[in-house]
Design a protein around this motif. Sequence first.
Motif, PDB file in Angstrom:
ATOM      1  N   LYS A  21      44.247  44.092  32.153  1.00  0.00           N
ATOM      2  CA  LYS A  21      44.110  44.117  33.600  1.00  0.00           C
ATOM      3  C   LYS A  21      45.335  44.772  34.215  1.00  0.00           C
ATOM      4  CE  LYS A  21      43.592  39.881  32.938  1.00  0.00           C
ATOM      5  NZ  LYS A  21      43.079  39.985  31.571  1.00  0.00           N
TER       6      LYS A  21
ATOM      7  N   TYR B  62      38.539  39.665  44.412  1.00  0.00           N
ATOM      8  CA  TYR B  62      37.404  40.177  43.632  1.00  0.00           C
ATOM      9  C   TYR B  62      37.853  40.653  42.260  1.00  0.00           C
ATOM     10  CZ  TYR B  62      33.788  43.507  42.192  1.00  0.00           C
ATOM     11  OH  TYR B  62      32.847  44.205  41.488  1.00  0.00           O
ATOM     12  N   TYR B  63      38.973  41.338  42.212  1.00  0.00           N
ATOM     13  CA  TYR B  63      39.492  41.881  40.966  1.00  0.00           C
ATOM     14  C   TYR B  63      39.836  40.760  39.987  1.00  0.00           C
ATOM     15  CZ  TYR B  63      42.579  44.484  37.822  1.00  0.00           C
ATOM     16  OH  TYR B  63      43.175  45.038  36.718  1.00  0.00           O
TER      17      TYR B  63
ATOM     18  N   TRP C 190      39.871  42.527  48.014  1.00  0.00           N
ATOM     19  CA  TRP C 190      39.704  43.275  46.758  1.00  0.00           C
ATOM     20  C   TRP C 190      40.452  42.603  45.615  1.00  0.00           C
ATOM     21  CZ3 TRP C 190      43.494  47.056  44.665  1.00  0.00           C
ATOM     22  CH2 TRP C 190      43.020  47.668  43.492  1.00  0.00           C
ATOM     23  N   ARG C 191      41.667  42.088  45.895  1.00  0.00           N
ATOM     24  CA  ARG C 191      42.436  41.451  44.820  1.00  0.00           C
ATOM     25  C   ARG C 191      41.728  40.191  44.324  1.00  0.00           C
ATOM     26  NH1 ARG C 191      48.803  40.459  45.408  1.00  0.00           N
ATOM     27  NH2 ARG C 191      48.174  39.060  47.088  1.00  0.00           N
TER      28      ARG C 191
END
Length: 792
Positions: free
Chosen positions: A589, A578-579, A575-576
């Motif tokens: 952000k 992707y983020y 996820w990180r």
Amino acid sequence: MMQIVNPSLKFLIFSVIAICCCYIAEGNKKQLYLGYFISKNVTNGNFVSYGTLHAAQMAIEYVNNEEALLEDYKLNLISVENETAFDSKCERTAAIDAYFSFWTSEDYTPKAPLFLGGGCSVAVEPMAELSKFWKTVQVTFSSITPVVINRDIYPFHFGLLPRVYKIHFSQVQMVKQYSHIWKEVAVVAQNENLFQYTLDEVEGYLKREPNAVQTVRVYRFLSELPLEGLDSLWDNPPRVIIVNAYQGLIREFFCQAYKRGIYYPNNQIITSGWYDDSAWNNRNLIEGYTSECGLKEIQVAINNALAFSSERNSNEPNRTVDYTNTTAGKIKSMYEVSIPNKETINAMAMPAFDAVLTAAMALNKSIAPLEAMNLSLESFNFLNHDISEKMARVIHDKLANEVTFVGASGNVSFNRTTGDRLGVRTLITQYRTQNENISRSLVAYDVTCSNPDYCRIIFLPNVDSLFPDGIPQDEISQINVYLFAVSIVLACLGIILAVVCLLFNSLFMNKKYVKLTSPLINVIMCIGAILLYVEMVIIGIEKNLLIMTAMCNVALWIASIGFTLLFGPLLLKTWRIYYIYRLVNKASKMQLSDWFLMLIISILLAVDVVFMTIITAVPESRQTAKFEVHPGSRDLDLFCTAENNIPVLIVLFAYKAIYLIIGVFLAFENRKVNIKALNDSRYIAAAVYCAVVMCIPLVPIGILHTFNKDARFAILSLGIFLSVTAILSLLFIPRMIGLYHIRKDNTIETALNSTDNLKQSGSQNNTNHMLIKITNLEDEVKALTNALRKYE
């Protein structure tokens, strides 16, 4: 000339004269009253013998119509129907009261110096003991208590049913028949003389007999609820259980066995066969207690149980019964048809019929010797011990030596030493359940069973139906020892790999190349991997119900937490990436530090702990170990289950599947990310795909138990090993190799070290963006260098 009398008138005159003569003869007969004790108003599911009274009354009619028996006497049966309180209630105190109520009553005299019955074994014992002191002979028809064979205490007792030790010895012989399969047996008995008397003898025989079982466990429980003293039996039941008790408690035993899955084909239960089949539907057999099990539960638990009982009906139904001119089969049919209340039909009816014939024969044969002593049957005086003892001795000798006849229950004669009936077979029946009925079918019988060595069981031709799902195996089917050993070796290798990755992560966590992989998150993943490797061993541990039940719950906890600790961090790392990748050009952000990810992992872990605590605390969802025999196989398997097993596992797996679904989505979105120095996105994506592919077949195999035991264990263990090892290898081995090359070539290290000049006060995301630019430039430099070399 004499007038001729009309023939019809002549016949009528002679008929009237004959009838008058019969009445005169009947009136001249001496009345003799015979005491008949039964059990009617019982509690706690004790034996009811009230239904035998009708059969005894039928026998009285035959006796009084038979000139060869008691020609000068008319025998009268005195019982509870005459409201003289002769109901023993199957209790000791009530039996004693009934005994003295009859003998001291001034009604119904003269009394015969002999009485019948007692109702049940519990009531017979005190009556038989009193008979020694009050010199009264007792003939029983519904008692199998073994204590009365002691003639020093019970000298005047004779029984139409063999003692219970013959039944117990037959049960032992059945176990011996399958001693090549059954190595352990439990002997369970209610704490009553009827069941305890031969318990020690049976235990001793099984232990010392070389051809019997290897292990014998004995359990005694009190005549009350709950059934105490059976905890170790429920936790670790042997394949064969011999249990004997009164019906109220035996029903509760089957109820508890049902709850724990201890019944055929998992276990073979052997019990007594004199229970009332219609009473299994009664939840309230025990006074003040309502059973938790209805008829359907009892049907499941009792199905295929073996029941042992003495033969109570003649095995030659077409043979004529002495003094009746009627066959045994017809007498039994007449009893069943003519009894007023069909619900009271009793299995002891034919022994009761023969008890009346026995009494009549004994009294008839005693007339002559009593006359020699200037006594008669009507001379009996309960309070005159001298007369009562003389008469009791005479009747005793006649019963022991001369009474022998063909009865409705078979040949009747008695052992001179013990007063026990001779030649009665033990019938072996099997409970069969169909629709809402519980019935029994004869499968075998034995003969000459005075002790286990002399028992000989003869099986009927339909013996193949004795074990329709195969003979229950004594030993629990175990996972192949070599397969289990391989699993342990693989688990150890996996744990070593996880420890190596953990050490690598700890030793080089300050290196930029390793630090960018989030060392704290890596530690959590290594711990999760170790737990899943341990799971490989736990799912193969099978010892007994107690240990297995604990392992079932431990395995579920470890699997759930291990999965969360391994796949949770993997998901967050994906996820990180992707983020950062998707939001690289956005102005605002959120900061995704390692500690923030640790907080999310803690939340996921807390959800796991709460969910698993609820599952374990609620009995309906708590995992327990049960036995199972696979269809078409005789192998006994221990497996984990719960009352609401399927819904619980569906919720658990659905919750875990969310991780994998999100992981697949993020991995797909990150497929074009190629930032070597910043992260290991490609390897993370590969690890996610690997986890999904492995979990798809493992989930149904883990839920279902229809697979071959060894194959199921092998697939689960290998699946866990491959998926966890693949994840560790994809995440750590490339880093190890990369760090090795970095030490030889400081190019990348120099590029990374240049980032130390960045402002320490900047946000972590700004640093990440700078690192992205640096590594992208580095890739471009390398690409140009390679292109120039082609033209050199």
